[in-house]
Design a protein around this motif. Structure first.
Motif, mmCIF file in Angstrom:
data_model
loop_
_atom_site.group_PDB
_atom_site.id
_atom_site.type_symbol
_atom_site.label_atom_id
_atom_site.label_comp_id
_atom_site.label_asym_id
_atom_site.label_seq_id
_atom_site.Cartn_x
_atom_site.Cartn_y
_atom_site.Cartn_z
ATOM 1 N N MET A 1 49.130 52.989 33.278
ATOM 2 C CA MET A 1 49.352 53.104 34.724
ATOM 3 C C MET A 1 48.048 53.395 35.447
ATOM 4 O O MET A 1 47.750 52.793 36.487
ATOM 5 C CB MET A 1 50.336 54.242 35.018
ATOM 6 C CG MET A 1 51.711 53.999 34.497
ATOM 7 S SD MET A 1 52.477 52.644 35.380
ATOM 8 C CE MET A 1 53.925 53.442 35.980
ATOM 9 N N GLY A 2 47.293 54.347 34.910
ATOM 10 C CA GLY A 2 46.057 54.749 35.554
ATOM 11 C C GLY A 2 45.071 53.600 35.622
ATOM 12 O O GLY A 2 44.388 53.410 36.636
ATOM 13 N N THR A 3 44.999 52.806 34.549
ATOM 14 C CA THR A 3 44.050 51.698 34.558
ATOM 15 C C THR A 3 44.498 50.614 35.526
ATOM 16 O O THR A 3 43.667 50.023 36.226
ATOM 17 C CB THR A 3 43.885 51.130 33.136
ATOM 18 O OG1 THR A 3 43.657 52.213 32.264
ATOM 19 C CG2 THR A 3 42.739 50.174 33.073
ATOM 20 N N ILE A 4 45.804 50.363 35.568
ATOM 21 C CA ILE A 4 46.278 49.393 36.564
ATOM 22 C C ILE A 4 45.915 49.900 37.955
ATOM 23 O O ILE A 4 45.396 49.152 38.797
ATOM 24 C CB ILE A 4 47.806 49.189 36.459
ATOM 25 C CG1 ILE A 4 48.150 48.515 35.134
ATOM 26 C CG2 ILE A 4 48.309 48.333 37.608
ATOM 27 C CD1 ILE A 4 49.634 48.309 34.934
ATOM 28 N N GLY A 5 46.139 51.193 38.173
ATOM 29 C CA GLY A 5 45.804 51.773 39.474
ATOM 30 C C GLY A 5 44.334 51.600 39.794
ATOM 31 O O GLY A 5 43.967 51.149 40.882
ATOM 32 N N ALA A 6 43.484 51.929 38.821
ATOM 33 C CA ALA A 6 42.048 51.831 39.046
ATOM 34 C C ALA A 6 41.651 50.383 39.303
ATOM 35 O O ALA A 6 40.795 50.101 40.147
ATOM 36 C CB ALA A 6 41.296 52.388 37.845
ATOM 37 N N THR A 7 42.291 49.444 38.586
ATOM 38 C CA THR A 7 41.937 48.041 38.773
ATOM 39 C C THR A 7 42.370 47.565 40.162
ATOM 40 O O THR A 7 41.643 46.825 40.829
ATOM 41 C CB THR A 7 42.568 47.171 37.675
ATOM 42 O OG1 THR A 7 42.301 47.789 36.420
ATOM 43 C CG2 THR A 7 42.001 45.795 37.677
ATOM 44 N N PHE A 8 43.538 48.015 40.593
ATOM 45 C CA PHE A 8 43.966 47.698 41.961
ATOM 46 C C PHE A 8 42.938 48.211 42.957
ATOM 47 O O PHE A 8 42.597 47.541 43.923
ATOM 48 C CB PHE A 8 45.334 48.346 42.262
ATOM 49 C CG PHE A 8 46.496 47.471 41.923
ATOM 50 C CD1 PHE A 8 46.534 46.792 40.725
ATOM 51 C CD2 PHE A 8 47.550 47.327 42.799
ATOM 52 C CE1 PHE A 8 47.607 45.986 40.399
ATOM 53 C CE2 PHE A 8 48.625 46.518 42.493
ATOM 54 C CZ PHE A 8 48.663 45.851 41.298
#
Lengths: 178, 145, 146, 507
Positions: free
Chosen positions: D181-188
């Motif tokens: 989740m955190g990486t998806i968030g950071a990528t967004f």
């Protein structure tokens, strides 16, 4: 090519093939980076994406399993999430300047300053290096700290129960659970 | 706010649309697939596609890589592409590999503790743990009684 | 594994070449693509290759884990230290102009060289440490299963 | 724009902004390099205390609304990276470094109990990195630098959460979920930054603000806003994006839960504030009306749905996690008001909730240390055997509800005031109603601690002093800030004004 590789990754069940395909994906994107003048990035992507991360994935597979089990969940929710995100992306691209356009804000605002000033102030040929290590050197310190974090993270997670291996071929049957 | 769908416009945006498709493929793998390794691979594809967007915005038609000649005699005729996105993406690639290696390390530990790396199986095991806990500690709804 | 004679000989030749290339990438980053990070990865690859062919035990004799752990930290400190030196000279953090006040651009040269070295050290050490961590685990799949 | 690099020798006080980050950043590798188990804790504590002192000094300098700008590498923005301290981020810096300084003494005992000794050195190094990351995200004035430091804090957070696996193996999957989740968030977030960069050509926040204000919003900027909000939303755990949070907080080691609950989401909220108000600016937002119509419903949903779930938990720690999600709803509500009072409410809420939740999570950590679990029927009756710990927990609980005389009351009061000021009566009523839900879940905790008889055969000792002192400092400060309101209110108001001033306040 890239799209085909990506779709193949979606369909494949053999994790070994997926690891290889993700390496292929990285190499292809490295080629793309070269055509877009980003030689440093291409170099790194090839070394990291096709090299290190493939090795790591393979290493993980050796410690886990090789095949993916089919999942029973419906793909509708993820598909919805992806489509909404995709729509937002496309919406965002509508007002973007054309690819390669020399009068895009990116090319006119700060970018050229680097190219001009780097000659005087840093005086080395590779402008990417001069930005990386000097103008935005602090980001690179942060990046080094990220690598450091990953390093101690991996050590904290999986180096605790290190098994002293005397010979590679002796401990093939030592696969008991720890 | 209007924009015309000229041929130039379509060609100039084709790359972004293509990268969007790639990004979404990667994101789909992360969200929809149950195998943890595959999720990490999907994450990589997602991130790499984002990198492509960055790099493509730095490109100038007819430009060349932002490396001056060794003797620093710069020919004013030569157009150099914008080096800043390259720098950002170098950093982002490094962050990406750091995340990947941590994720894989976690997968190894999960395999050791749960003996599986399929999300469905892990959920089953965790549900069993929760049920066992509820049997002792009162379940979530009727815990007051 | 013990029988792969050709692999062993070629590896011995390659490891040296890879390391040499890593040094080239490290110190030539000012002029051509490359720099500390890429050099670090390549250097780590040399060790990993050695480890894959000659077993983890042998590579750990050459590059012991305790040293790897120290180097992981040392690289970051080296980078930050370069910045701190410029702070002590009364400039802002990471202002390499401070290193040679009379001629800022050569100060920049030294600074860039120093921080790239820091990056290189940490990246090499971290990659090798990660490899050690993964390779040190008992595998579930034997070679035949691949 | 291009200021001559300062040739005047800089003094120590000029270097404060960078030292704030540098001290913990350098301490982490030092801990690893020295590798001595005895020195580790002392080093970590010293670093954290020093950065707390620096945060105080910085806040004193900027409380009057002035701005400190520090140009790293001597390069003037937008070419180089700039640190920019104003009242808003100095306030958050103070919270983060303060909590960390209190958590470390507390962590000493609890880490000994929960994590094998051979991991302690690396554990504290990861903790220092997490602190570095959070502080770095807060202090920076460069949009991409936010991402880099966000990842430092995130990666170390995943590791820290996974350290809970020695007590419960679910910590590993919790950490993995958070990683995804955190990486998806950071990528967004990175996608959003890319779009912003494409539209403006700069990464410096103040410069971004100017250029957006000059050229107005277009579709790219709007999409960038959406991606940044969703990306940060994943980190903040805005209601429908919260799924990682309860598990992460429940299974993390106690000391980590305390630190994360009190700081990580708060820093993410600060980033959201910084971007919405300083970079995109309200003028742009009014035009789109995004906040009122999109964030407000989610904020209300969080306040009620998460509170409901919290009521039915049988595990104290998990209850607190859900209550955190509910409380995040209140903070978002303040943002969606788009007024100075609303913003003040959010900032004060951020601070007060930080210390309140830290008290509660510390309390539950002590209970876990003594009883081995945090289920209500495991800890029942412990109010009698451990009066000091339970006393602090009760104070925290009261502040969570918002009883007058506690910090929690002040934050809710300002929030209600802000909604009334805006004329949103129904929302004010809803705030009061959802506080009633908080009464129920806090009552269940109280009931378990005091009204039930202790389990047969258990005789728990009171907590060690090294844990009681931090928890009581926090508990007393919730009371102190419940009465001495002008301290926090002044700072929060200055922060809100700074944020609302947009680029005018930044240049």
């Amino acid at each position: 090519m890239l799209v085909l590789t990506a779709i193949a990754v979606v369909r494949m069940r053999s994790l070994f093939a997926i690891a290889m395909l993700s390496g292929v994906f990285s190499l292809l994107s490295a080629l793309l980076f070269v055509t877009m003048d980003a030689v440093d990035v291409a170099f790194t992507e090839a070394a990291v994406g096709a090299g290190i991360s493939t090795v790591l994935v393979l290493g993980t597979l050796a410690l886990t399993s090789r095949f993916e089990k089919p999942t029973k969940r419906s793909p509708m929710v993820p598909l919805f999430v992806v489509l909404v995100t995709g729509a937002a992306l496309i919406y965002g691209t509508l007002d973007m300047p054309n690819f390669g356009s020399p009068d895009a804000p990116v090319q006119t605002h700060v970018g050229p300053d680097y190219l001009e000033r780097s000659v005087e102030e840093i005086d080395i040929p590779n402008v990417v290096t001069s930005i990386l290590a000097s103008y935005r050197g602090y980001d690179t310190l942060g990046e080094t700290a990220v690598v450091f974090t990953a390093g101690i993270g991996v050590l904290l997670l999986i180096s605790g129960l290190r098994l002293r291996r005397r010979r590679d071929d002796e401990d093939e049957d030592e696969s008991e659970e720890v | 706010m209007g924009f015309e769908l000229t041929q130039e416009y379509i060609l100039g945006h084709m790359n972004y649309w293509l990268f969007s498709v790639l990004m979404m493929t990667g994101l789909y793998i992360v969200v929809a697939k149950g195998n943890l390794v595959k999720k990490i691979v999907g994450l990589n594809i997602f991130q790499t596609s984002v990198f492509m967007v960055y790099i493509s915005m730095g490109k100038i038609t007819g430009g060349t890589a932002p490396i001056f000649p060794q003797d620093m005699e710069i020919d004013p005729e030569v157009v150099y592409s914008n080096p800043l996105p390259h720098v950002l993406i170098l950093t982002a690639i490094v962050v990406g590999i750091a995340t990947t290696s941590l994720g894989l390390a976690l997968i190894v530990r999960i395999q050791e503790e749960f003996n599986t790396i399929e999300e469905d199986d892990i959920l089953k095991i965790e549900r069993a743990i929760v049920q066992a806990e509820n049997a002792i500690h009162g379940d979530a709804m009727g815990g007051r009684a | 594994m013990r029988h792969h004679l050709i692999l062993r000989v070629i590896t011995k030749l390659l490891v040296g070449a890879i390391m040499l290339f890593a040094f080239y990438v490290q110190f030539h980053g000012d002029f051509s693509p490359g720099g500390g990070f890429q050099a670090g990865v390549i250097m780590a690859v040399a060790f990993i290759l050695y480890g894959l062919v000659f077993s983890l035990h042998n590579v750990q004799k050459v590059f012991p884990p305790w040293l790897v752990h120290k180097l992981v930290a040392l690289g970051v400190l080296f980078y930050a230290g370069t910045g701190i030196v410029s702070m002590f000279l009364g400039y802002t953090f990471l202002d390499y102009g401070a290193l040679v006040p009379s001629h800022p651009s050569s100060g920049q040269h030294y600074g860039i060289l120093a921080v790239e070295l820091g990056v290189g050290i940490t990246v090499t050490a971290v990659m090798v440490a990660i490899y050690y961590a993964f390779a040190g685990r008992p595998p579930r799949l034997s070679d035949e299963e691949w | 724009m291009a200021v001559e690099p300062a040739q005047v020798a800089m003094t120590l006080s000029d270097q404060l902004p960078i030292l704030q980050i540098l001290i913990p950043l350098v301490t982490a590798p030092l801990i690893v390099l020295i590798g001595s188990r005895r020195l580790t804790w002392t080093l970590a504590f010293t670093a954290s205390a020093l950065s707390f002192v620096i945060a105080i000094l910085l806040l004193i300098q900027v409380i009057d609304g002035s701005v400190i700008s520090y140009q790293i590498g001597g390069w003037a923005p937008p070419l180089g990276i700039e640190y920019r301290v104003d009242a808003a981020n100095a306030f958050v810096l103070l919270l983060v470094s303060g909590i960390s300084t209190l958590v470390l003494p507390y962590a000493r005992e609890s880490v000994k109990f929960e994590i094998p000794a051979r991991h302690h050195t690396l554990f504290y190094a990861a903790f220092m990195l997490c602190l570095t990351g959070l502080l770095g995200v807060t202090i920076t004035g460069d949009a991409f630098n936010v991402f880099v430091f966000l990842e430092i804090s995130s990666l170390s957070t995943y590791v820290l959460i996974a350290q809970g696996s020695y007590r419960d193996k679910r910590a590993l999957t919790a950490a993995f979920d958070y990683l995804i989740m955190g990486t998806i968030g950071a990528t967004f977030f990175v996608i959003g930054l890319g779009m912003l960069y494409m539209a403006t050509g700069t990464l410096n926040m103040a410069n971004l603000a100017d250029r957006i204000a000059d050229q107005g919003a277009n579709r790219t900027v709007r999409a960038a806003f959406a991606f940044i909000v969703v990306g940060m939303g994943l980190k903040i755990a805005i209601y429908p994006l919260h799924l990682w949070l309860p598990r992460a907080y429940t299974f993390a080691p106690s000391a980590v839960s305390v630190f994360l609950a009190a700081t990580a989401t708060k820093v993410a909220i600060y980033v959201l504030l910084r971007f919405t108000f300083s970079v995109f600016q309200p003028a742009f937002l009014f035009e789109v009306n995004t906040l009122e119509f999109i964030i407000l419903p989610f904020a209300l949903l969080a306040m009620f749905a998460a509170s409901f779930i919290a009521i039915f938990q049988s595990d104290f720690k998990r209850m607190l996690a859900y209550s955190s999600i509910a409380q995040i709803g209140y903070m978002l509500l303040g943002i969606s008001l788009l007024t100075e009072t609303g913003l003040t409410a959010t900032i004060i809420y951020l601070f007060n909730h930080g210390i309140t939740k830290a008290t509660l999570f510390m309390g539950v950590g002590i209970l876990v240390l003594r009883s081995g679990g945090s289920f209500y029927n495991r800890i029942q009756g412990m109010g009698k055997t451990m009066p000091w710990t339970s006393g602090a927990i009760v104070i925290g609980g009261l502040s969570l509800i918002g009883v007058p005389g506690t910090a929690g009351f002040i934050s809710k009061w300002v929030l209600v005031e802000a909604t009334i000021e805006k004329g949103w009566w129904p929302v004010s009523v809803l705030i009061v109603l959802s506080s009633l839900l908080a009464v129920i879940y806090v009552w269940r905790m109280f009931e378990a601690l005091y009204l039930k008889t202790p389990l047969a055969g258990t005789d728990y000792k009171e907590a060690p002093l090294s844990m009681l002192i931090p928890i009581w400092i926090l508990a007393l400060s919730t009371i102190y800030f419940g009465f001495a309101t002008d301290v926090t209110l002044t700072a929060a108001r200055a922060a809100a004004q700074g944020l609302l001033a947009g680029s005018a306040g930044m240049m």
